[in-house]
Design a protein around this motif. Structure first.
Motif, PDB file in Angstrom:
ATOM      1  N   ILE A 115       0.843  -1.199   0.000  1.00 32.84           N
ATOM      2  CA  ILE A 115       0.000   0.000   0.000  1.00 32.84           C
ATOM      3  C   ILE A 115       0.875   1.244   0.000  1.00 32.84           C
ATOM      4  N   LEU A 116       1.923   1.242   0.825  1.00 35.45           N
ATOM      5  CA  LEU A 116       2.819   2.391   0.884  1.00 35.45           C
ATOM      6  C   LEU A 116       3.624   2.538  -0.406  1.00 35.45           C
ATOM      7  N   ARG A 117       4.088   1.434  -0.948  1.00 36.21           N
ATOM      8  CA  ARG A 117       4.894   1.494  -2.170  1.00 36.21           C
ATOM      9  C   ARG A 117       4.091   1.996  -3.371  1.00 36.21           C
ATOM     10  N   ALA A 118       2.789   1.891  -3.285  1.00 34.33           N
ATOM     11  CA  ALA A 118       1.956   2.305  -4.423  1.00 34.33           C
ATOM     12  C   ALA A 118       2.038   3.802  -4.687  1.00 34.33           C
ATOM     13  N   GLY A 119       2.403   4.589  -3.662  1.00 34.97           N
ATOM     14  CA  GLY A 119       2.513   6.030  -3.863  1.00 34.97           C
ATOM     15  C   GLY A 119       1.233   6.613  -4.431  1.00 34.97           C
ATOM     16  N   GLY A 120       1.353   7.289  -5.580  1.00 35.46           N
ATOM     17  CA  GLY A 120       0.189   7.906  -6.204  1.00 35.46           C
ATOM     18  C   GLY A 120      -0.364   7.122  -7.370  1.00 35.46           C
ATOM     19  N   THR A 121      -0.114   5.822  -7.426  1.00 35.21           N
ATOM     20  CA  THR A 121      -0.518   5.037  -8.597  1.00 35.21           C
ATOM     21  C   THR A 121      -1.900   4.407  -8.469  1.00 35.21           C
ATOM     22  N   LYS A 122      -2.468   4.417  -7.269  1.00 35.86           N
ATOM     23  CA  LYS A 122      -3.757   3.748  -7.079  1.00 35.86           C
ATOM     24  C   LYS A 122      -4.718   4.657  -6.324  1.00 35.86           C
ATOM     25  N   SER A 123      -5.986   4.452  -6.565  1.00 32.55           N
ATOM     26  CA  SER A 123      -7.006   5.149  -5.802  1.00 32.55           C
ATOM     27  C   SER A 123      -7.146   4.496  -4.435  1.00 32.55           C
ATOM     28  N   ALA A 124      -7.856   5.180  -3.544  1.00 29.89           N
ATOM     29  CA  ALA A 124      -8.096   4.616  -2.212  1.00 29.89           C
ATOM     30  C   ALA A 124      -8.800   3.261  -2.318  1.00 29.89           C
ATOM     31  N   LYS A 125      -9.749   3.182  -3.217  1.00 27.38           N
ATOM     32  CA  LYS A 125     -10.492   1.925  -3.374  1.00 27.38           C
ATOM     33  C   LYS A 125      -9.572   0.806  -3.843  1.00 27.38           C
ATOM     34  N   GLU A 126      -8.692   1.110  -4.798  1.00 25.96           N
ATOM     35  CA  GLU A 126      -7.767   0.099  -5.313  1.00 25.96           C
ATOM     36  C   GLU A 126      -6.762  -0.333  -4.250  1.00 25.96           C
ATOM     37  N   LEU A 127      -6.340   0.604  -3.402  1.00 30.96           N
ATOM     38  CA  LEU A 127      -5.334   0.281  -2.387  1.00 30.96           C
ATOM     39  C   LEU A 127      -5.820  -0.787  -1.415  1.00 30.96           C
ATOM     40  N   VAL A 128      -7.082  -0.693  -1.006  1.00 31.70           N
ATOM     41  CA  VAL A 128      -7.557  -1.591   0.060  1.00 31.70           C
ATOM     42  C   VAL A 128      -8.434  -2.722  -0.451  1.00 31.70           C
ATOM     43  N   ALA A 129      -8.612  -2.797  -1.765  1.00 31.65           N
ATOM     44  CA  ALA A 129      -9.412  -3.897  -2.304  1.00 31.65           C
ATOM     45  C   ALA A 129      -8.871  -5.264  -1.896  1.00 31.65           C
ATOM     46  N   PRO A 130      -7.517  -5.480  -1.881  1.00 33.58           N
ATOM     47  CA  PRO A 130      -7.016  -6.797  -1.448  1.00 33.58           C
ATOM     48  C   PRO A 130      -7.390  -7.153  -0.014  1.00 33.58           C
ATOM     49  N   LEU A 131      -7.710  -6.142   0.796  1.00 35.63           N
ATOM     50  CA  LEU A 131      -8.108  -6.397   2.185  1.00 35.63           C
ATOM     51  C   LEU A 131      -9.614  -6.607   2.320  1.00 35.63           C
ATOM     52  N   GLY A 132     -10.324  -6.519   1.206  1.00 42.58           N
ATOM     53  CA  GLY A 132     -11.771  -6.690   1.254  1.00 42.58           C
ATOM     54  C   GLY A 132     -12.523  -5.463   1.726  1.00 42.58           C
ATOM     55  N   LEU A 133     -11.910  -4.276   1.633  1.00 42.51           N
ATOM     56  CA  LEU A 133     -12.527  -3.035   2.090  1.00 42.51           C
ATOM     57  C   LEU A 133     -12.969  -2.195   0.893  1.00 42.51           C
ATOM     58  N   ASP A 134     -13.990  -1.363   1.119  1.00 40.04           N
ATOM     59  CA  ASP A 134     -14.483  -0.501   0.043  1.00 40.04           C
ATOM     60  C   ASP A 134     -14.871   0.867   0.592  1.00 40.04           C
TER      61      ASP A 134
END
Length: 632
Positions: free
Chosen positions: A579-598
């Motif tokens: 999540i931290l390494r993603a920097g500005g490449t993903k939206s909030a929704k994309e960042l936490v989708a692997p955790l099952g959050l929306d």
């Protein structure tokens, strides 16, 4: 326009103002004096001739960039991105160095003069030579981008960055207008913001026959154990804001809101928050759901908590000056900076050796500037950048005074720094910065790690009083981060709803007081709102419109992430680091989708408030009963 591609400096600043614990010029030594920045990676001083040489090099490179790539991005986008990243790094080298120097001494006239010159030059060069770049990216056909992405790794890697620029297509002007706006940017609302910081650092108040800074007074407001003295301290602050300071702040907000109103209309944004929400890559509906959840779920829980705190302080009711007061038995002893450093590093290590190693490097390599000495910029911040040669660097700024909140602030800023380093290494100069609303993720996670570390230690020792003090401090911070910041955002919404109409100090005072009672209850119910009508004047983030909601967003976003820690077990740390390494490449929704959050589900925010607020409040209520601190 601030935050756009062609404004290449000061976009990564994260200053904690307002409700974050302000620091002061405490006469006691904390050991923070030993931690000063080593800025040799930039220049040897403000008079270093390499600064002017780099400005000239930047101009020459920008001219060459325009000559090489204007009209050619349909075939040369990848090489253009590489060269632009180096231009961005070179401009940051100059601008960030001068900003850091001025932060450590706001009375450094040489640094201030040099920074003004650099801002003007960078804006002029960027406006004249680089404005075309974003506009031409926007104008490219989908086929031109798809074709180059298929064969060019740089284009393919930077697709999220390209897509974000192209999202602005309905809101951009032609090159001549954008160039003119870029060159004028040093003289716009941002100039008011800079002056606000300097003016605020020069404010003086007389308390107990001594001249005090604003940060001195705010520190005393939290630390003083006598409610009558706290009330007088707040009155001294509020009275000191009357007159020149308040009139200046009203004028500065008028300029900020008025300029934004015109630009929003001409850029065809549908409402005042639209530009900020778009920059954050957050749907309007999600932002509205966050605000509604805090009003409807967070505010009642806040009032429940402050009724408990009224009992804990032994008061018939709270005055506004009591809101952040410490408990009577809370340990007010000074925490040496070395202890704060140990707590910060150890708490990070307990969760992630990778993060701990990065953070330890900040202290070892001269990337922390910590003492609370006169004439420094107020508050605390972290600045993460990429220097020429694609070298990631981060700089932590504190005004450390040894309070427990200072320890939390150190963990917060080190979280920012770790985020910056990981993202820079993974994404490079142009994509290392997450949007504002989740740029606070790692910093608030850092605070959470420090809290859990200390909480576990106190529970092991069975020290209920210290645990109670820690929990109350954590809830205070949580209320300030979520409820208080959304009340700030509601103040901004009312300010900008005026459509550029000039609001008087009295009108702004009325809005401030009305919004406060919406979240904290009517006067006399939970709080008595005395001597607080001018406290809006020192919230510097109002000059960066709709920044403040990012703190509440990030806090609840982090709590959602943290709630998954036990579910994923050993898999959680690498997931969080990604999540931290993603920097500005993903939206909030994309960042936490692997955790099952929306986060686009409105229930995410209401559930997040309940899951983070309620357990801590219930723990505080239970400890209060066990310690005999509640009325029978």
């Amino acid at each position: 326009m601030e935050g756009r591609l062609w404004v290449t400096f000061f976009h990564s600043l994260s200053i904690l103002e307002g409700e974050q614990e302000p620091m002061t010029t405490n006469a006691q030594s904390t050991g923070a004096e030993a931690y000063r920045w080593n800025l040799d990676c930039f220049y040897q001083g403000v008079d270093d001739p390499k600064i002017d040489a780099d400005l000239k090099a930047y101009e020459a490179a920008a001219i060459a960039f325009r000559a090489a790539y204007k009209g050619n991005l349909h075939a040369k986008l990848g090489s253009a991105i590489k060269d632009y990243a180096e231009l961005d790094a070179l401009s940051n080298k100059v601008a960030v160095y001068l900003f850091l120097r001025l932060s450590t001494n706001t009375k450094d006239d040489a640094a201030e003069s040099k920074m003004a010159i650099a801002q003007n030059e960078l804006s002029r060069i960027g406006g004249e030579e680089l404005t075309f770049f974003a506009l031409e990216i926007i104008a490219l056909s989908d086929d031109a981008i798809t074709t180059q992405a298929a064969s060019d790794t740089t284009v393919r890697t930077h697709l999220p960055w390209i897509e974000r620029i192209r999202r602005d297509k309905p809101h951009v002007f032609d090159e001549a207008i954008e160039s003119a706006l870029s060159k004028r940017s040093p003289y716009g609302p941002g100039a008011w913001s800079e002056f606000h910081d300097k003016f605020e650092s020069l404010l003086r108040f007389t308390w107990e026959d001594q001249e005090r800074t604003l940060t001195d007074m705010l520190h005393l407001l939290t630390e003083d154990g006598d409610p009558e003295r706290r009330a007088q301290i707040l009155k001294t602050i509020n009275d000191g804001f009357k007159g020149t300071w308040a009139e200046y702040c009203a004028q500065a907000l008028y300029v900020t809101a008025g300029a934004k109103s015109i630009e929003d209309r001409e850029r065809h944004y549908g409402h005042p928050m639209a530009a900020a929400n778009s920059a954050n890559d957050i749907p309007d509906a999600t932002v509205e759901a966050l605000h509604a959840a805090v009003r409807e779920v967070g505010a009642p829980l806040a009032q429940r908590y402050y009724r408990l705190k009224t009992e804990l302080l032994g008061l018939p009711r709270l005055r506004w000056s009591d809101r952040n007061a410490k408990l009577r038995f809370e340990d007010a002893s000074l925490v040496p900076f070395e202890e704060a450093r140990r707590i910060t590093v150890d708490s990070f290590r307990k969760f992630s050796p990778t993060l701990a190693g990065i953070v330890e490097g900040f202290f070892q390599n001269g990337r922390v500037d910590a003492p609370g000495v006169p004439n420094r910029r107020g508050g605390a911040f972290n600045y993460s950048i990429m220097l020429p040669g694609q070298v990631p660097e981060t700089f932590v700024f504190m005004n450390y005074q040894g309070s427990a909140r200072d320890v939390a602030t150190l963990a917060h800023e080190c979280g920012h720094g770790a985020h910056g380093i990981l993202a820079a290494q993974a994404q490079g100069a142009l994509m290392l910065h997450a949007p504002m609303a989740y740029a606070e993720t790692a910093s608030i996670f850092g605070e959470r790690m420090a809290f859990e570390y200390l909480k576990a230690d106190l529970e092991t020792k069975g020290d209920k009083k210290s645990l109670m003090a820690l929990v109350i401090s954590a809830i205070d911070d949580m209320m300030n981060t979520v409820v208080r910041q959304i009340s700030f955002s509601e103040f901004e919404r009312r300010l900008h709803a005026a459509g550029g109409r000039k609001l008087s100090v009295a009108e702004l005072n009325a809005i401030w007081c009305d919004v406060t009672t919406q979240f904290y209850g009517p006067d006399g119910e939970t709080f008595v709102y005395n001597d607080m009508d001018l406290m809006w004047t020192y919230i510097g983030h109002f000059h960066r419109p709709f920044y403040v909601y990012s703190y509440a967003f990030a806090k609840l976003f982090v709590d959602g992430i943290y709630s998954c820690k036990d579910t994923f077990g050993e898999k959680f740390e690498p997931m969080y680091l990604e999540i931290l390494r993603a920097g500005g490449t993903k939206s909030a929704k994309e960042l936490v989708a692997p955790l099952g959050l929306d986060p686009e589900n409105p229930a995410f925010w209401a559930d997040g408030i309940r899951s983070s607020f309620v357990p801590l409040i219930e723990l505080a209520e239970r400890l209060a009963a066990e310690l005999g601190l509640r009325k029978a």
